[in-house]
Write a protein that holds these residues in place. Structure first.
Motif, short mmCIF file in Angstrom:
data_model
loop_
_atom_site.label_atom_id
_atom_site.label_comp_id
_atom_site.label_asym_id
_atom_site.label_seq_id
_atom_site.Cartn_x
_atom_site.Cartn_y
_atom_site.Cartn_z
N ALA A 12 -14.73 72.52 73.41
CA ALA A 12 -14.15 73.61 74.20
C ALA A 12 -13.65 74.71 73.27
O ALA A 12 -12.45 74.94 73.14
CB ALA A 12 -13.00 73.08 75.05
N PRO A 13 -14.56 75.42 72.59
CA PRO A 13 -14.14 76.41 71.60
C PRO A 13 -13.43 77.62 72.18
O PRO A 13 -12.78 78.36 71.45
CB PRO A 13 -15.45 76.81 70.92
N GLN A 14 -13.52 77.87 73.49
CA GLN A 14 -12.88 79.03 74.11
C GLN A 14 -11.47 78.74 74.61
O GLN A 14 -10.81 79.63 75.13
CB GLN A 14 -13.73 79.54 75.29
N GLY A 15 -11.00 77.50 74.47
CA GLY A 15 -9.69 77.14 74.99
C GLY A 15 -8.65 77.04 73.89
O GLY A 15 -8.90 77.31 72.73
N LYS A 16 -7.46 76.65 74.31
CA LYS A 16 -6.33 76.46 73.39
C LYS A 16 -5.80 75.05 73.59
O LYS A 16 -5.49 74.64 74.72
CB LYS A 16 -5.23 77.48 73.69
N VAL A 17 -5.68 74.29 72.51
CA VAL A 17 -5.14 72.94 72.59
C VAL A 17 -3.66 73.03 72.95
O VAL A 17 -2.92 73.81 72.34
CB VAL A 17 -5.33 72.17 71.26
N ILE A 18 -3.26 72.27 73.98
CA ILE A 18 -1.87 72.29 74.44
C ILE A 18 -1.27 70.89 74.36
O ILE A 18 -2.00 69.90 74.24
CB ILE A 18 -1.76 72.81 75.89
N LEU A 36 -9.69 58.09 81.25
CA LEU A 36 -8.50 58.58 80.57
C LEU A 36 -7.86 59.60 81.50
O LEU A 36 -8.51 60.56 81.92
CB LEU A 36 -8.86 59.24 79.23
N TRP A 37 -6.58 59.39 81.83
CA TRP A 37 -5.81 60.32 82.65
C TRP A 37 -4.74 60.95 81.78
O TRP A 37 -4.02 60.25 81.05
CB TRP A 37 -5.13 59.58 83.81
N VAL A 38 -4.61 62.27 81.86
CA VAL A 38 -3.63 63.00 81.05
C VAL A 38 -2.87 63.96 81.94
O VAL A 38 -3.45 64.63 82.80
CB VAL A 38 -4.33 63.78 79.90
N ARG A 39 -1.54 64.04 81.72
CA ARG A 39 -0.68 64.96 82.46
C ARG A 39 -0.07 65.95 81.47
O ARG A 39 0.41 65.57 80.40
CB ARG A 39 0.42 64.19 83.18
N ALA A 40 -0.11 67.24 81.84
CA ALA A 40 0.44 68.30 80.99
C ALA A 40 0.98 69.42 81.85
O ALA A 40 0.61 69.55 83.02
CB ALA A 40 -0.64 68.83 80.04
N LYS A 41 1.84 70.24 81.25
CA LYS A 41 2.32 71.44 81.92
C LYS A 41 1.43 72.60 81.51
O LYS A 41 1.17 72.79 80.32
CB LYS A 41 3.76 71.75 81.51
N ILE A 42 0.96 73.36 82.50
CA ILE A 42 0.18 74.55 82.19
C ILE A 42 0.72 75.73 82.98
O ILE A 42 1.32 75.55 84.04
CB ILE A 42 -1.33 74.36 82.47
N ARG A 100 -12.86 51.72 68.02
CA ARG A 100 -11.58 51.10 68.36
C ARG A 100 -10.91 51.69 69.59
O ARG A 100 -10.02 51.06 70.16
CB ARG A 100 -10.65 51.18 67.17
N GLY A 101 -11.29 52.93 69.98
CA GLY A 101 -10.64 53.54 71.14
C GLY A 101 -10.76 55.05 71.15
O GLY A 101 -11.73 55.61 70.66
N VAL A 102 -9.72 55.70 71.72
CA VAL A 102 -9.70 57.16 71.83
C VAL A 102 -8.42 57.70 71.21
O VAL A 102 -7.42 56.99 71.09
CB VAL A 102 -9.81 57.64 73.30
N ASN A 103 -8.49 58.96 70.83
CA ASN A 103 -7.35 59.66 70.26
C ASN A 103 -7.12 60.92 71.10
O ASN A 103 -7.93 61.84 71.07
CB ASN A 103 -7.64 60.03 68.80
N VAL A 104 -6.05 60.94 71.89
CA VAL A 104 -5.73 62.10 72.72
C VAL A 104 -5.04 63.12 71.82
O VAL A 104 -4.07 62.81 71.14
CB VAL A 104 -4.81 61.71 73.90
N ILE A 105 -5.57 64.36 71.81
CA ILE A 105 -5.11 65.37 70.86
C ILE A 105 -4.45 66.52 71.61
O ILE A 105 -5.08 67.21 72.41
CB ILE A 105 -6.30 65.90 70.03
N GLY A 106 -3.16 66.71 71.34
CA GLY A 106 -2.41 67.84 71.87
C GLY A 106 -2.09 68.80 70.74
O GLY A 106 -2.47 68.59 69.59
N ALA A 107 -1.36 69.88 71.07
CA ALA A 107 -1.04 70.90 70.08
C ALA A 107 -0.15 70.37 68.96
O ALA A 107 -0.36 70.70 67.80
CB ALA A 107 -0.37 72.09 70.76
N SER A 108 0.82 69.53 69.30
CA SER A 108 1.74 69.04 68.27
C SER A 108 1.86 67.52 68.24
O SER A 108 2.70 67.01 67.51
CB SER A 108 3.13 69.66 68.47
#
Length: 120
Positions: A12-18, A36-42, A100-108
């Motif tokens: 997703a090169p046009q987005g911003k990691v949050i 994988l379910w992820v919850r975030a504020k946008i 081994r699994g997945v790595n969920v990547i956020g901004a910080s």
């Protein structure tokens, strides 16, 4: 976000990691795949996507970025500090799990989730 990151490319090169608030694995009724379910504020006017990284070889933990983007394709994230509502997104993990699994990547922050072979 675009370019090489740990031997991978962002899908997703046009987005911003949050940042995200919560991430977990779930099974959906009548579905074979694990999700994988992820919850975030946008902020208003933004959409959230879970963007698996692209790898040349299967990594130990497959990176999945939590990304905000504008549906119109505009790239102005200057007002994205006013995060408004909680949003949940999911992605089926078939074909995008590491050894081994997945790595969920956020901004910080990142969250490694191990997946045993019996879970898939």
């Amino acid at each position: 976000m675009s370019g090489m990151a740990g031997g991978s490319l962002s899908s997703a090169p046009q987005g911003k990691v949050i940042d995200f608030e919560h991430a977990e694995l779930r099974r959906v009724p009548f579905q074979v795949s694990l999700y994988l379910w992820v919850r975030a504020k946008i902020g208003d006017g933004f959409e959230m996507r879970l963007a698996p990284r692209v790898y040349h070889e299967r990594p130990d933990f497959w990176g999945i970025e939590v990304v905000a983007f504008t549906p119109t394709g505009m790239r102005d994230f200057s007002d994205s500090t006013a995060m408004a509502g909680l949003t949940e997104r999911s992605v089926p993990l078939a074909g995008i799990t590491g050894v081994r699994g997945v790595n969920v990547i956020g901004a910080s922050q990142t969250l490694q989730i191990e997946i045993d072979n019996g879970s898939l």
